[in-house]
Every structure is written in C-alpha cells, then in structure tokens.
Design a protein around this motif. Structure first.
Motif, PDB file in Angstrom:
ATOM      1  N   VAL A 341      -2.465 -33.014  22.651  1.00 29.59           N
ATOM      2  CA  VAL A 341      -2.622 -31.495  23.470  1.00 29.59           C
ATOM      3  C   VAL A 341      -1.197 -31.320  24.103  1.00 29.59           C
ATOM      4  CG1 VAL A 341      -3.853 -30.621  25.566  1.00 29.59           C
ATOM      5  CG2 VAL A 341      -5.133 -32.182  23.830  1.00 29.59           C
ATOM      6  N   ARG A 342      -0.463 -32.073  24.597  1.00 29.95           N
ATOM      7  CA  ARG A 342       0.586 -31.732  25.111  1.00 29.95           C
ATOM      8  C   ARG A 342       1.720 -31.152  24.348  1.00 29.95           C
ATOM      9  NH1 ARG A 342      -0.372 -36.853  27.550  1.00 29.95           N
ATOM     10  NH2 ARG A 342       1.358 -37.715  26.421  1.00 29.95           N
ATOM     11  N   GLU A 343       1.519 -31.925  23.077  1.00 28.98           N
ATOM     12  CA  GLU A 343       2.531 -31.408  22.035  1.00 28.98           C
ATOM     13  C   GLU A 343       2.092 -30.020  21.381  1.00 28.98           C
ATOM     14  OE1 GLU A 343       3.881 -33.095  17.533  1.00 28.98           O
ATOM     15  OE2 GLU A 343       2.945 -34.585  18.833  1.00 28.98           O
ATOM     16  N   ARG A 344       0.719 -30.054  21.000  1.00 29.36           N
ATOM     17  CA  ARG A 344       0.265 -28.935  20.233  1.00 29.36           C
ATOM     18  C   ARG A 344       0.095 -27.476  20.999  1.00 29.36           C
ATOM     19  NH1 ARG A 344      -3.797 -30.133  15.129  1.00 29.36           N
ATOM     20  NH2 ARG A 344      -2.156 -31.154  14.060  1.00 29.36           N
ATOM     21  N   GLY A 345      -0.289 -27.698  22.468  1.00 31.69           N
ATOM     22  CA  GLY A 345      -0.326 -26.630  23.273  1.00 31.69           C
ATOM     23  C   GLY A 345       0.878 -25.566  23.296  1.00 31.69           C
ATOM     24  N   PRO A 346       2.095 -26.048  23.549  1.00 34.08           N
ATOM     25  CA  PRO A 346       3.305 -25.277  23.798  1.00 34.08           C
ATOM     26  C   PRO A 346       3.311 -24.732  22.400  1.00 34.08           C
ATOM     27  CG  PRO A 346       3.882 -27.297  24.573  1.00 34.08           C
ATOM     28  CD  PRO A 346       2.281 -27.474  23.930  1.00 34.08           C
ATOM     29  N   ARG A 347       3.147 -25.260  21.079  1.00 35.68           N
ATOM     30  CA  ARG A 347       3.129 -24.664  19.958  1.00 35.68           C
ATOM     31  C   ARG A 347       2.257 -23.345  19.608  1.00 35.68           C
ATOM     32  NH1 ARG A 347       3.128 -29.956  15.727  1.00 35.68           N
ATOM     33  NH2 ARG A 347       4.941 -31.018  16.797  1.00 35.68           N
ATOM     34  N   LEU A 348       1.124 -23.592  20.067  1.00 35.19           N
ATOM     35  CA  LEU A 348      -0.078 -22.691  20.121  1.00 35.19           C
ATOM     36  C   LEU A 348       0.438 -21.437  20.916  1.00 35.19           C
ATOM     37  CD1 LEU A 348      -2.741 -21.867  18.906  1.00 35.19           C
ATOM     38  CD2 LEU A 348      -3.772 -22.688  20.963  1.00 35.19           C
ATOM     39  N   ILE A 349       0.947 -21.603  21.781  1.00 34.81           N
ATOM     40  CA  ILE A 349       1.266 -20.410  22.935  1.00 34.81           C
ATOM     41  C   ILE A 349       2.449 -19.764  22.156  1.00 34.81           C
ATOM     42  CG2 ILE A 349       2.679 -19.883  25.114  1.00 34.81           C
ATOM     43  CD1 ILE A 349       1.025 -22.330  26.406  1.00 34.81           C
ATOM     44  N   VAL A 350       3.568 -20.304  21.602  1.00 33.80           N
ATOM     45  CA  VAL A 350       4.589 -19.533  20.989  1.00 33.80           C
ATOM     46  C   VAL A 350       4.173 -19.091  19.839  1.00 33.80           C
ATOM     47  CG1 VAL A 350       6.835 -19.638  20.071  1.00 33.80           C
ATOM     48  CG2 VAL A 350       6.414 -21.157  22.019  1.00 33.80           C
ATOM     49  N   GLY A 351       3.205 -19.587  18.887  1.00 31.86           N
ATOM     50  CA  GLY A 351       2.648 -18.902  17.783  1.00 31.86           C
ATOM     51  C   GLY A 351       1.991 -17.623  18.095  1.00 31.86           C
ATOM     52  N   MET A 352       1.173 -17.884  19.222  1.00 29.08           N
ATOM     53  CA  MET A 352       0.300 -16.427  19.498  1.00 29.08           C
ATOM     54  C   MET A 352       1.454 -15.417  20.081  1.00 29.08           C
ATOM     55  SD  MET A 352      -2.943 -17.565  21.422  1.00 29.08           S
ATOM     56  CE  MET A 352      -2.153 -18.790  22.482  1.00 29.08           C
ATOM     57  N   GLY A 353       2.270 -15.666  20.767  1.00 28.31           N
ATOM     58  CA  GLY A 353       3.618 -14.759  20.768  1.00 28.31           C
ATOM     59  C   GLY A 353       4.123 -14.086  19.707  1.00 28.31           C
ATOM     60  N   VAL A 354       4.198 -14.978  18.702  1.00 28.92           N
ATOM     61  CA  VAL A 354       4.982 -14.288  17.260  1.00 28.92           C
ATOM     62  C   VAL A 354       4.077 -13.245  16.635  1.00 28.92           C
ATOM     63  CG1 VAL A 354       5.662 -15.033  15.191  1.00 28.92           C
ATOM     64  CG2 VAL A 354       6.442 -16.151  16.965  1.00 28.92           C
ATOM     65  N   GLY A 355       2.619 -13.705  16.730  1.00 29.95           N
ATOM     66  CA  GLY A 355       1.475 -12.882  16.058  1.00 29.95           C
ATOM     67  C   GLY A 355       1.507 -11.599  16.919  1.00 29.95           C
ATOM     68  N   LEU A 356       1.706 -11.639  18.148  1.00 30.60           N
ATOM     69  CA  LEU A 356       1.524 -10.408  19.100  1.00 30.60           C
ATOM     70  C   LEU A 356       2.806  -9.617  18.732  1.00 30.60           C
ATOM     71  CD1 LEU A 356       0.190 -11.881  22.475  1.00 30.60           C
ATOM     72  CD2 LEU A 356      -0.976 -10.241  20.838  1.00 30.60           C
ATOM     73  N   ALA A 357       3.872 -10.173  18.629  1.00 33.43           N
ATOM     74  CA  ALA A 357       5.148  -9.392  18.463  1.00 33.43           C
ATOM     75  C   ALA A 357       4.952  -8.569  16.975  1.00 33.43           C
ATOM     76  CB  ALA A 357       6.282 -10.262  18.449  1.00 33.43           C
ATOM     77  N   ALA A 358       4.298  -9.398  16.065  1.00 28.79           N
ATOM     78  CA  ALA A 358       3.962  -8.504  14.680  1.00 28.79           C
ATOM     79  C   ALA A 358       2.901  -7.619  14.970  1.00 28.79           C
ATOM     80  CB  ALA A 358       3.470  -9.630  13.691  1.00 28.79           C
ATOM     81  N   VAL A 359       2.258  -7.587  15.925  1.00 25.71           N
ATOM     82  CA  VAL A 359       1.162  -6.422  16.240  1.00 25.71           C
ATOM     83  C   VAL A 359       2.136  -5.345  16.769  1.00 25.71           C
ATOM     84  CG1 VAL A 359      -0.717  -5.589  17.522  1.00 25.71           C
ATOM     85  CG2 VAL A 359      -0.857  -7.917  16.371  1.00 25.71           C
ATOM     86  N   MET A 360       2.971  -5.648  17.663  1.00 27.00           N
ATOM     87  CA  MET A 360       3.914  -4.477  18.206  1.00 27.00           C
ATOM     88  C   MET A 360       4.813  -4.022  17.234  1.00 27.00           C
ATOM     89  SD  MET A 360       4.079  -3.594  21.347  1.00 27.00           S
ATOM     90  CE  MET A 360       5.015  -2.053  21.993  1.00 27.00           C
ATOM     91  N   ALA A 361       5.273  -4.628  16.488  1.00 23.36           N
ATOM     92  CA  ALA A 361       5.921  -4.122  15.133  1.00 23.36           C
ATOM     93  C   ALA A 361       5.426  -3.121  14.437  1.00 23.36           C
ATOM     94  CB  ALA A 361       6.634  -5.121  14.293  1.00 23.36           C
ATOM     95  N   VAL A 362       3.879  -3.537  14.124  1.00 18.94           N
ATOM     96  CA  VAL A 362       3.274  -2.567  13.209  1.00 18.94           C
ATOM     97  C   VAL A 362       2.972  -1.375  13.828  1.00 18.94           C
ATOM     98  CG1 VAL A 362       1.080  -2.207  12.032  1.00 18.94           C
ATOM     99  CG2 VAL A 362       2.289  -4.504  11.942  1.00 18.94           C
TER     100      VAL A 362
END
Length: 487
Positions: A341-362
């Motif tokens: 959880v301590r390892e994957r949690g931060p990865r998921l958070i940053v991954g969601m940020g990347v996905g939201l940035a893609a939405v903003m770009a579109v």
C-alpha cells in the motif's frame, strides 16, 4: 461493519480501503509472502474521495454559468472571483482541519476534543474577519492593495458579506470527513458531494427568484447564498453518517494517551498556516492580473482580464478537482502497515494526475473549449477567447498537484507539518516575486498589449514546481535522520 483502526486492534492490519484484514502470522521457520494490494482496491477507496473533490469544484462553474446569463456578466463574474479569492483565505484554516482529523481521529475522546477545538477556532475567525469586511479595511485591501476597479469592488462587497458564514459548515464537514477517512469509510464522503450539488441547484433557483423578483440582491451575492445553502446541507448529511461511525469507535485507545489541546494546536497550526498561505495565492494572482492588465494595456482592461481568468479557472478546477483529496489518501496509505500500500499508493496518485492532465489537454487544445465557454457558460466572446488561451497553461497542473499532495500527505502522516509549511512559504514568496517582476520591472515594456490572464496560469505552474522541489528536499533531509516514517 465499520472497521477499527489498527492502533486499537493490534491483531489486524488496515488495508488500502481501510477495512481490517488479518495479519499473516508465520509458523516458526516458515517463510510467508504478504499479499500485494491490487491497484483496483486502492482506486476504489480513493474514488469517493476524488468524486467529493470534483463536487467541491463544480459549484464555481455552475454559478458562473448562471451569472453569465444575468445583466453585466463580466462585472458579476469578476466580483465573484474577487470575493471568492478573499473568502478562500478566510476558509483556509477551516479546510485544513481535515488533515488533522484524518491523522488524529483514532477514538471518540480525541474526536470530541477536535470538535471542541474547531468550534472555538471557527468563532474566533468569524469575529476577526467580520471586523475586516465591515470596516474601511475592505476598500484598503480590495481597491488599494488589489487594484480592483470600483464597480467590481462594490459588486463584490455583498458577496463577501454572504461568504462570512460559508467556511463554517465546510470546516465542520471536513472535520467529520477526516474521521470517516481514518476509519476507512470513504463512500459517505462521496455521497456528500451529491447532496451538495442537488442543494446548490435548489439554492440557485430559490435565491435567484428572491433576488430578482422580491428584493434586489447583487448577482454575485445570489451565487454565494446558494453556495452557503449547499455546503450547509452537505455538512448536515456528513454529520449524520459520521455519528454512526463515531458510535462504533472505542472510547479511548489502549496504551495511547490522548493529546492535549496544546498538542492539537501544535499539530494544526503549521497546517492551518500552510492552507492560509496557499489560498492567499488566489487574491495575489487576482491582484496581479488586474495590475498587469493596466501596466500592459491588455485587451479589454482589468475587468475582462480577471473575468477571463475566472472562467478558465472554473473549468480547470473541474479537471484537477479530484486531486484535492489526494493528501488525505496519501496520509491514510502512508500510515498503512502493508508495504505494498505504501509503495503503490503514491504511484496511483501520480498516475491519476497524468490521466487528468490528458483530459485537460483534450479539452483545451480542441474547439471544445470555446464551445464550453460560449455555450455552456455563456461567457461573452472576448472573455471566452481569452479564457481558452489561459486553459492551455493549466495542462500540467493536475500532474504537479498530484505530486505535491502526495508528498504533503506523506509528511503529515509522519507528523512533520512544519516541512509542508516551509515549502508553502517559499511558494508564496516565489509567486509574489513573479507578480512584482511582470507588473513593475523591466519586463513591462516588452509585454505591452499582451493579455494578462495567461501569465497567472504560468506563474501558478512555476510555483508548483518550486513547491515539489521544497517538499522533496524536506523528505530527503528527514530521510537522513530516519524520521520521515515516524507514526
């Protein structure tokens, strides 16, 4: 059935979703491999939190769409922007209570102390801010320091009056949400967002009718009254759900003394000050836009510049709104006994940020953005065109926000809020230097005729880069002492 945090039940671990699961105990000489928590389980725990963050940001574009359909839309939208940016500073200490509650609400005794602490704090803040709003200090700040045009300043005054009570139900709701998140119950947090949006629609209809048919109310004030009604309804709903959870908590935590009010204050103060500094950036940016529009002789002047940024911001916060609850998720995951959880949690958070940035770009790089501003929000053509240019500078913001909130949550969970406060102070200074440089420095002649609003978005991006750098440096320094993982 609601789980009990691991501090109260040493025989269980807390999973990504906050529910208790048996700790695997190996037989003598037997080697065990702990199961890896799936990303899906982490995401499902965060989903209601992200939805709540999205709902928190939806009210601004909704009310802007209503204001754009009333007389003098640019003045009304700009006035709401001014009042809202000032109200955010007042609200800041209220919203930071969620991080305190998420970290400390381990039993009924502590939660009751947090509740009493918040009531006193909210009362003191109400008295202080009322003294500013109803005195000549308002004109000194808005017309003098922020350089807001007189028409906008006067339209913003009654809106700011209505904003006086607005942060109180928000703070109470966030106090309760912290206890829900700490106990692993994230679904009621998302459900509260639905209550908020339904109540906002009812409030806009009622106060719109009242302000246009019964007694005249400034359009910006109508919007604020509807927002106040919606957050109050959400606070009542969340309070009801929290009461059920609190009843299932232990009265005290065995072997763990309750914090004193002084302890709570020492933990809260850096977070409250951090939040105040963070939200001070919005009136600073608003003042910078107005000043730059005058100094650069921008198209449309300061009113259109502020209005176009407000329109662009109302869309941008929709996209990165789900990031607003990432700090609380990071706190929860950082305190987990499960290494995955301590390892994957931060990865998921940053991954969601990347996905939201893609939405903003579109949204911002296609004709969709102009359609949203002119058709859905009904913004004037000039304002919509300038707002579309601003949104392109917001594309990296979800990624930067997600990294920043993830790092902040890790530091808060380790009981190092002062590092977060120090980073925020550097951020504020950075933003101030940028604003001064482009409004009073040698760059002014080079920027003549340029639109002022896009510069604010670029300045905000640069500030977030500085914030991430300071947080990483803080974590690195604490890592040398082995103190960053302290419970």
């Amino acid at each position: 059935m609601t789980s009990v945090p691991r501090a109260d039940r040493p025989d269980v671990g807390v999973t990504a979703a906050g529910d208790a699961s048996p700790t695997v105990i190996a037989a003598p000489g037997e080697r065990t491999i702990a199961p890896v928590v799936p990303y899906l389980k982490l995401f499902l725990f965060y989903l209601p939190l992200g939805f709540s963050g999205f709902m928190m940001t939806l009210d601004l574009p909704v009310v802007n769409a209503v204001l754009n359909r009333l007389p003098n839309p640019d003045t009304s939208v700009a006035a709401l922007r001014v009042a809202f940016s000032m109200a955010l500073v007042y609200e800041a200490a209220h919203i930071s209570i969620i991080d305190v509650s998420t970290t400390l609400s381990s039993d009924r005794r502590v939660f009751a102390m947090l509740r009493r602490f918040y009531i006193v704090m909210a009362a003191v803040l109400l008295v202080v801010v009322s003294a500013i709003v109803f005195s000549p200090l308002y004109d000194l700040i808005v017309r003098g320091v922020m350089h807001i045009p007189a028409t906008v300043a006067e339209a913003a005054r009654p809106a700011l009056w209505a904003f006086l009570l607005w942060p109180i139900p928000i703070g109470w709701r966030r106090l309760c949400q912290g206890a829900l998140i700490r106990s692993g119950n994230s679904k009621p947090v998302g459900a509260g967002g639905l209550v908020r949006m339904a109540s906002l629609a009812v409030g806009l209809i009622f106060f719109g009718w009242l302000g246009t048919s019964v007694v005249f109310i400034e359009p910006a004030a109508i919007a604020v009254l509807a927002m106040l009604f919606s957050v109050t309804a959400e606070a009542v709903a969340v309070q009801g759900w929290t009461n059920r959870i609190i009843r299932q908590m232990p009265e005290t935590t065995p072997g763990k003394p309750a914090p004193t009010y002084r302890d709570i204050w020492h933990f809260f103060f850096p977070l409250g000050l951090t939040s105040i500094m963070s939200t001070t950036m919005q009136p600073l940016l608003t003042a910078g836009i107005a000043s730059a529009a005058v100094a650069w002789a921008s198209p449309g002047g300061p009113v259109v510049a502020v209005a176009s940024y407000a329109v662009a911001w109302s869309l941008a916060v929709l996209v990165f709104g789900p990031t607003l609850s990432m700090t609380q998720a990071a706190i929860t995951w950082s305190k987990s006994t499960d290494a995955s959880v301590r390892e994957r949690g931060p990865r998921l958070i940053v991954g969601m940020g990347v996905g939201l940035a893609a939405v903003m770009a579109v949204a911002s790089l296609t004709p969709l953005i102009y359609w949203i501003f002119t058709v859905l929000l009904d913004a004037p053509p000039v304002t919509a065109s300038l707002a579309a240019d601003v949104t392109r500078w917001f594309i990296p913001m979800p990624i930067l926000h997600s990294i920043s909130f993830m790092l902040r949550g890790r530091l808060i969970a380790a009981h190092h809020p002062t590092v977060v406060r120090r980073a925020q102070l550097v951020d504020l200074v950075t933003l101030f230097v940028i604003v001064v440089a482009v409004t009073n420095g040698p760059l002014v002649p080079l920027l003549q005729g340029a639109p002022a609003a896009p510069f604010a978005a670029l300045a905000y991006d640069l500030m977030l880069v500085v914030d991430i750098t300071m947080l990483l440096l803080g974590i690195r320094a604490l890592g040398r002492t082995g103190d960053v993982t302290r419970e």
